[in-house]
Design a protein around this motif. Sequence first.
Motif, PDB file in Angstrom:
ATOM      1  N   MET A 147       0.823  -1.205   0.000  1.00 20.82           N
ATOM      2  CA  MET A 147       0.000   0.000   0.000  1.00 20.82           C
ATOM      3  C   MET A 147       0.857   1.255   0.000  1.00 20.82           C
ATOM      4  N   SER A 148       1.804   1.338   0.898  1.00 15.35           N
ATOM      5  CA  SER A 148       2.635   2.520   1.105  1.00 15.35           C
ATOM      6  C   SER A 148       1.753   3.717   1.445  1.00 15.35           C
ATOM      7  N   VAL A 149       1.422   4.603   0.492  1.00 19.75           N
ATOM      8  CA  VAL A 149       0.619   5.786   0.797  1.00 19.75           C
ATOM      9  C   VAL A 149      -0.641   5.800  -0.056  1.00 19.75           C
ATOM     10  N   ILE A 150      -1.811   5.964   0.589  1.00 19.49           N
ATOM     11  CA  ILE A 150      -3.058   6.160  -0.148  1.00 19.49           C
ATOM     12  C   ILE A 150      -3.862   7.245   0.555  1.00 19.49           C
ATOM     13  N   ASN A 151      -4.754   7.882  -0.175  1.00 21.21           N
ATOM     14  CA  ASN A 151      -5.675   8.866   0.373  1.00 21.21           C
ATOM     15  C   ASN A 151      -7.073   8.270   0.351  1.00 21.21           C
ATOM     16  N   THR A 152      -7.749   8.261   1.502  1.00 18.63           N
ATOM     17  CA  THR A 152      -9.072   7.651   1.585  1.00 18.63           C
ATOM     18  C   THR A 152     -10.141   8.670   1.183  1.00 18.63           C
ATOM     19  N   PRO A 153     -11.296   8.193   0.711  1.00 20.06           N
ATOM     20  CA  PRO A 153     -12.377   9.117   0.352  1.00 20.06           C
ATOM     21  C   PRO A 153     -12.858   9.977   1.514  1.00 20.06           C
ATOM     22  N   ASN A 154     -12.755   9.447   2.763  1.00 17.04           N
ATOM     23  CA  ASN A 154     -13.198  10.269   3.882  1.00 17.04           C
ATOM     24  C   ASN A 154     -12.068  11.076   4.512  1.00 17.04           C
ATOM     25  N   GLY A 155     -11.023  11.353   3.712  1.00 15.29           N
ATOM     26  CA  GLY A 155     -10.090  12.404   4.062  1.00 15.29           C
ATOM     27  C   GLY A 155      -8.865  12.032   4.860  1.00 15.29           C
ATOM     28  N   TYR A 156      -8.466  10.767   4.867  1.00 18.23           N
ATOM     29  CA  TYR A 156      -7.290  10.360   5.629  1.00 18.23           C
ATOM     30  C   TYR A 156      -6.180   9.899   4.697  1.00 18.23           C
ATOM     31  N   ARG A 157      -4.975  10.288   5.019  1.00 19.86           N
ATOM     32  CA  ARG A 157      -3.791   9.879   4.258  1.00 19.86           C
ATOM     33  C   ARG A 157      -3.106   8.768   5.047  1.00 19.86           C
ATOM     34  N   LEU A 158      -3.121   7.556   4.477  1.00 18.52           N
ATOM     35  CA  LEU A 158      -2.591   6.375   5.167  1.00 18.52           C
ATOM     36  C   LEU A 158      -1.226   6.016   4.597  1.00 18.52           C
ATOM     37  N   ASP A 159      -0.291   5.731   5.497  1.00 19.37           N
ATOM     38  CA  ASP A 159       1.078   5.385   5.080  1.00 19.37           C
ATOM     39  C   ASP A 159       1.554   4.227   5.948  1.00 19.37           C
ATOM     40  N   ASN A 160       1.678   3.041   5.335  1.00 17.33           N
ATOM     41  CA  ASN A 160       2.103   1.876   6.118  1.00 17.33           C
ATOM     42  C   ASN A 160       3.576   1.555   5.936  1.00 17.33           C
ATOM     43  N   SER A 161       4.363   2.546   5.536  1.00 14.58           N
ATOM     44  CA  SER A 161       5.793   2.298   5.331  1.00 14.58           C
ATOM     45  C   SER A 161       6.613   2.513   6.596  1.00 14.58           C
ATOM     46  N   GLY A 162       6.034   3.137   7.615  1.00 16.70           N
ATOM     47  CA  GLY A 162       6.772   3.399   8.845  1.00 16.70           C
ATOM     48  C   GLY A 162       6.822   2.211   9.781  1.00 16.70           C
ATOM     49  N   LYS A 163       7.302   2.448  10.980  1.00 12.76           N
ATOM     50  CA  LYS A 163       7.439   1.390  11.982  1.00 12.76           C
ATOM     51  C   LYS A 163       6.071   0.837  12.366  1.00 12.76           C
ATOM     52  N   ARG A 164       5.947  -0.487  12.347  1.00 12.98           N
ATOM     53  CA  ARG A 164       4.674  -1.146  12.660  1.00 12.98           C
ATOM     54  C   ARG A 164       4.645  -1.516  14.143  1.00 12.98           C
ATOM     55  N   VAL A 165       3.586  -1.136  14.834  1.00  7.81           N
ATOM     56  CA  VAL A 165       3.377  -1.475  16.242  1.00  7.81           C
ATOM     57  C   VAL A 165       2.092  -2.286  16.345  1.00  7.81           C
ATOM     58  N   VAL A 166       2.168  -3.440  17.004  1.00 13.54           N
ATOM     59  CA  VAL A 166       1.019  -4.334  17.146  1.00 13.54           C
ATOM     60  C   VAL A 166       0.607  -4.416  18.612  1.00 13.54           C
ATOM     61  N   VAL A 167      -0.671  -4.172  18.883  1.00 11.45           N
ATOM     62  CA  VAL A 167      -1.230  -4.353  20.222  1.00 11.45           C
ATOM     63  C   VAL A 167      -2.258  -5.474  20.124  1.00 11.45           C
ATOM     64  N   ASP A 168      -1.947  -6.623  20.700  1.00 10.75           N
ATOM     65  CA  ASP A 168      -2.823  -7.783  20.594  1.00 10.75           C
ATOM     66  C   ASP A 168      -2.615  -8.695  21.796  1.00 10.75           C
ATOM     67  N   PRO A 169      -3.613  -8.816  22.679  1.00 11.56           N
ATOM     68  CA  PRO A 169      -4.938  -8.207  22.561  1.00 11.56           C
ATOM     69  C   PRO A 169      -4.985  -6.805  23.155  1.00 11.56           C
ATOM     70  N   VAL A 170      -5.965  -6.035  22.710  1.00 14.93           N
ATOM     71  CA  VAL A 170      -6.318  -4.795  23.395  1.00 14.93           C
ATOM     72  C   VAL A 170      -7.152  -5.203  24.605  1.00 14.93           C
ATOM     73  N   THR A 171      -6.679  -4.897  25.784  1.00 14.61           N
ATOM     74  CA  THR A 171      -7.338  -5.371  27.008  1.00 14.61           C
ATOM     75  C   THR A 171      -8.231  -4.288  27.607  1.00 14.61           C
ATOM     76  N   ARG A 172      -8.873  -4.656  28.721  1.00 12.90           N
ATOM     77  CA  ARG A 172      -9.844  -3.803  29.407  1.00 12.90           C
ATOM     78  C   ARG A 172     -11.002  -3.425  28.482  1.00 12.90           C
ATOM     79  N   ILE A 173     -11.397  -4.347  27.620  1.00 11.30           N
ATOM     80  CA  ILE A 173     -12.596  -4.198  26.813  1.00 11.30           C
ATOM     81  C   ILE A 173     -13.335  -5.525  26.844  1.00 11.30           C
ATOM     82  N   GLU A 174     -14.541  -5.549  26.270  1.00 12.22           N
ATOM     83  CA  GLU A 174     -15.306  -6.779  26.180  1.00 12.22           C
ATOM     84  C   GLU A 174     -14.989  -7.451  24.844  1.00 12.22           C
ATOM     85  N   GLY A 175     -14.368  -8.623  24.895  1.00 13.96           N
ATOM     86  CA  GLY A 175     -14.105  -9.360  23.664  1.00 13.96           C
ATOM     87  C   GLY A 175     -12.644  -9.346  23.260  1.00 13.96           C
ATOM     88  N   HIS A 176     -12.399  -9.692  21.993  1.00 11.60           N
ATOM     89  CA  HIS A 176     -11.055  -9.879  21.474  1.00 11.60           C
ATOM     90  C   HIS A 176     -10.792  -8.864  20.373  1.00 11.60           C
TER      91      HIS A 176
END
Length: 604
Positions: free
Chosen positions: A1-30
């Motif tokens: 993907m690298s860089v794309i512009n979404t129709p609802n106005g966001y510029r997304l760039d997945n070329s930077g450092k990736r951080v994964v939070v799994d699971p997100v806790t203190r919520i209901e579910g997974h």
Amino acid sequence: MSVINTPNGYRLDNSGKRVVVDPVTRIEGHMRCEVNLDENNVIVNAVSTGTMWRGLEVILRGRDPRDAWAFVERICGVCTGCHALTSVRAVEDALDIKIPPNAHLIREMMAKTLQVHDHVVHFYHLHALDWVNPVNALKADPKATSSLQAVVSPHHPMSSPGYFRDVQTRIKRFIESGQLGPFKNGYWDNPAYKLSPEADLMAVAHYLEALDLQKEFVKLHTVFGGKNPHPNYLVGGVPCAINMDGDMSAGAPLNMERLNFVFARIQEMVDFNKNVYVPDVIAIASFYKKQLWGGGLGALSVMDYGAYPKVNYDKSTDQLPGGVILNGNWDEIYPVDPRDPEQVQEFVDHAWYSYPDETKGLHPWDGITEPNYKLGPNAKGTSTNIEELDEEAKYSWIKAPRWKGHAVEVGPLSRYTLAYAHGVDYVVEQVNRSLAGFNQLAGTNLDAKTALNSTIGRTLARALESEYCGDMMVDDWNELISNIKNGDTSTANMDKWDPSTWPKEAKGVGTTAAPRGALGHWIRIKDGKIENYQCVVPTTWNGSPRDPAGNIGAFEASLMGTPVERADEPVEILRNLHSFDPCLACSTHVMSEDGEELANVKVR
């Protein structure tokens, strides 16, 4: 993907450092969250994933619609009751059943009790630790804490220096024991925490108070619904009779003693909201005045069906009117019709389901829940041990609901944005009063739209709704007592209980203001049985993956542009996501880790 512009106005760039939070806790579910950070540790891409499949829509096929509420209520153990209420409303809508006024008032008190209970538990026990540092409370001066509370919440009775000294001693013993429980694995030395030691001590004291009170609040459910969680409901009304001359041994659960008990619990909710909850949120927010990020779609593109009808579920009497606001234009509010097949649609091109044509969405009356779990070609890891998701492919067990193709946020912030824009007097006064208090404490001059469009604004709206629900319950209780005094003790309409009175085919929809946002259930009935049943829940709206047009949902949008102090301690990600009070158990649609069938249920 690298860089794309979404129709609802966001510029997304997945070329930077990736951080994964799994699971997100203190919520209901997974839940799993992946973000990309730029060189300044600012989030430039966000991927929100529901990691389990619910399947209740499949279980309900062929069952008696009068029993549906008891199944769907088990979707979640936190938002207990709202799915049952929505279900009975859907069935009543399909069969044209009008419930008695007393049943409506009792249902409203049960629903509003859930709002207060859920919002209080959410803030103090699921979200507060994103803002409050209990370890830092050990440094506090109890006398100074008492003085702080005199400013923040002067009417709260438990405020002496001795009280806060005792709380501080309890915290110290708890931490020294090594059994940290909810405080374990916190990022307590992270500079993202901004409260003074005294504010931390005050907040932890109220955390403990809320633990005691929340079990009292839900006793209202046991009076009207027999138990909590999962109180009983009834198509046609409520399953409790009124007998003012009888006692409990006579078999009538509602007499004056029980109703006075209910009013005492309501008054506890009112007092805690006004004296503790709302003042705490405003005070804590003032320490984070420079961190008004995380708004995303909040206060800009929002939706709600309407909340808290006054008479027999007549939507024209909603105390919080519904609608849709798009792109921050508060001057134009679009009407919402959950029956319109062009308005509410669910898409699955990025969700682990199959549609005949995945470029098109389906209205819930025509909804399909067919699991299709497969990772995208650019995902890393395996299907049972995912290292990194491919957001260009399917990546979540949550579908993507859209209103006329638009991604919108739902929840207390959406209800309050709409009510403020509609000019609802109570809400306008609440927001303006709270904003004045925040500006005074923080030394700022923010307007409503700026303040609400943030993680802090989302958290404040939840507290204000809790306050409003407490006040509305006083009115509901008084109206119920007035009806009884006038000789009306009816709590159920059984005229259409017998399936022989039903049409051969019928369809209906029920909506409710669930604690987390707009909740809808759609049902088709054929030959007295459920032909199709679909739930579109708040976290489905907020936690949705991308749609065929590339729009991102509210969770992902809220993370965009958020700065992170420490990539390996991403408390800011938790703050943003927890502010929605995510319920993945509701939103995801149970499979084994290898995807094989676990059970085959046949309904005769």
